[in-house]
Design a protein around this motif. Sequence first.
Motif, mmCIF file in Angstrom:
data_model
loop_
_atom_site.group_PDB
_atom_site.id
_atom_site.type_symbol
_atom_site.label_atom_id
_atom_site.label_comp_id
_atom_site.label_asym_id
_atom_site.label_seq_id
_atom_site.Cartn_x
_atom_site.Cartn_y
_atom_site.Cartn_z
ATOM 1 N N LEU A 137 9.393 -29.110 63.368
ATOM 2 C CA LEU A 137 8.226 -29.971 63.181
ATOM 3 C C LEU A 137 7.013 -29.443 63.950
ATOM 4 C CD1 LEU A 137 7.132 -32.385 61.700
ATOM 5 C CD2 LEU A 137 7.950 -33.848 63.567
ATOM 6 N N ILE A 138 7.249 -28.852 65.107
ATOM 7 C CA ILE A 138 6.141 -28.235 65.839
ATOM 8 C C ILE A 138 5.580 -27.063 65.029
ATOM 9 C CG2 ILE A 138 5.539 -26.891 67.897
ATOM 10 C CD1 ILE A 138 7.543 -28.734 69.431
ATOM 11 N N ALA A 139 6.466 -26.232 64.481
ATOM 12 C CA ALA A 139 6.017 -25.097 63.664
ATOM 13 C C ALA A 139 5.236 -25.593 62.445
ATOM 14 C CB ALA A 139 7.211 -24.248 63.230
ATOM 15 N N TRP A 140 5.732 -26.652 61.798
ATOM 16 C CA TRP A 140 5.034 -27.207 60.643
ATOM 17 C C TRP A 140 3.644 -27.715 61.039
ATOM 18 C CZ3 TRP A 140 4.851 -26.665 55.745
ATOM 19 C CH2 TRP A 140 4.118 -27.563 54.967
ATOM 20 N N SER A 141 3.555 -28.365 62.189
ATOM 21 C CA SER A 141 2.258 -28.864 62.672
ATOM 22 C C SER A 141 1.274 -27.716 62.851
ATOM 23 C CB SER A 141 2.433 -29.619 63.993
ATOM 24 O OG SER A 141 3.263 -30.740 63.807
ATOM 25 N N LEU A 142 1.763 -26.590 63.331
ATOM 26 C CA LEU A 142 0.899 -25.415 63.507
ATOM 27 C C LEU A 142 0.468 -24.835 62.161
ATOM 28 C CD1 LEU A 142 2.723 -23.771 66.532
ATOM 29 C CD2 LEU A 142 0.568 -25.048 66.560
ATOM 30 N N VAL A 143 1.355 -24.871 61.180
ATOM 31 C CA VAL A 143 0.989 -24.424 59.827
ATOM 32 C C VAL A 143 -0.145 -25.289 59.285
ATOM 33 C CG1 VAL A 143 1.808 -24.324 57.423
ATOM 34 C CG2 VAL A 143 3.214 -23.371 59.270
ATOM 35 N N ILE A 144 -0.022 -26.607 59.452
ATOM 36 C CA ILE A 144 -1.065 -27.520 58.973
ATOM 37 C C ILE A 144 -2.367 -27.297 59.740
ATOM 38 C CG2 ILE A 144 -1.752 -29.954 58.788
ATOM 39 C CD1 ILE A 144 0.234 -29.046 56.620
ATOM 40 N N MET A 145 -2.277 -27.004 61.037
ATOM 41 C CA MET A 145 -3.482 -26.719 61.820
ATOM 42 C C MET A 145 -4.207 -25.497 61.258
ATOM 43 S SD MET A 145 -3.854 -25.648 65.824
ATOM 44 C CE MET A 145 -3.140 -24.035 65.491
ATOM 45 N N LEU A 146 -3.452 -24.451 60.923
ATOM 46 C CA LEU A 146 -4.054 -23.250 60.354
ATOM 47 C C LEU A 146 -4.644 -23.521 58.974
ATOM 48 C CD1 LEU A 146 -1.393 -20.604 61.449
ATOM 49 C CD2 LEU A 146 -3.686 -20.959 62.419
ATOM 50 N N LEU A 147 -3.942 -24.315 58.166
ATOM 51 C CA LEU A 147 -4.451 -24.699 56.847
ATOM 52 C C LEU A 147 -5.750 -25.491 56.987
ATOM 53 C CD1 LEU A 147 -4.112 -24.884 53.760
ATOM 54 C CD2 LEU A 147 -2.738 -26.943 54.154
ATOM 55 N N MET A 148 -5.778 -26.388 57.959
ATOM 56 C CA MET A 148 -6.982 -27.182 58.210
ATOM 57 C C MET A 148 -8.158 -26.264 58.548
ATOM 58 S SD MET A 148 -7.653 -30.053 61.176
ATOM 59 C CE MET A 148 -7.389 -28.861 62.489
ATOM 60 N N ALA A 149 -7.942 -25.335 59.447
ATOM 61 C CA ALA A 149 -9.012 -24.412 59.840
ATOM 62 C C ALA A 149 -9.437 -23.532 58.668
ATOM 63 C CB ALA A 149 -8.564 -23.548 61.013
ATOM 64 N N ALA A 150 -8.465 -23.058 57.897
ATOM 65 C CA ALA A 150 -8.758 -22.151 56.790
ATOM 66 C C ALA A 150 -9.555 -22.833 55.680
ATOM 67 C CB ALA A 150 -7.459 -21.581 56.215
ATOM 68 N N THR A 151 -9.435 -24.139 55.555
ATOM 69 C CA THR A 151 -10.188 -24.845 54.514
ATOM 70 C C THR A 151 -11.446 -25.518 55.058
ATOM 71 O OG1 THR A 151 -8.772 -26.795 54.801
ATOM 72 C CG2 THR A 151 -8.165 -25.239 53.057
ATOM 73 N N ARG A 152 -11.365 -25.998 56.290
ATOM 74 C CA ARG A 152 -12.490 -26.742 56.855
ATOM 75 C C ARG A 152 -13.663 -25.826 57.226
ATOM 76 N NH1 ARG A 152 -11.909 -31.302 61.533
ATOM 77 N NH2 ARG A 152 -11.880 -32.786 59.841
#
Length: 142
Positions: free
Chosen positions: A13-28
């Motif tokens: 779940l920590i790894a998944w949270s980091l994936v979402i953080m990167l996705l957020m940055a890549a789109t935002r």
Amino acid sequence: MSPSPLLGPVVALIAWSLVIMLLMAATRLPAMRKAGIGLNRRGGRGQNLEGVIPDEVNWKAHNYAHLMEQPTIFYAIVFALIVMGFDHQINVWLAWGYVGLRILHSLVQVSVNIVALRFGLFLLSSLCLISLTVHAALRLWH
């Protein structure tokens, strides 16, 4: 001594949270650039981007925020179960169930964001969390 099998869902779940953080940055970041919002401007918070950048971009940030909320309880109860030595198979299954449902919740929220579907996944993951908590409480009382 080998690590508790309950650590797997925590790391996942920590790894998944980091994936979402990167996705957020890549789109935002590109959406902010397109909206004329530079990173060198003073102040501001993520919520200031509501209505300024596309909703679909903000959904990623909303999901990242969600992954910083209820999962903190998950981490606490899992570590409590580990400390109690109560990493029985049912708790491992419940922990993986929680993580799997949270990942599905993320996938729905960052893509189609159908609230009824998201809410159902949230309820199911919450039932896993409640079950883990009840198991820990019962362990303490016995």
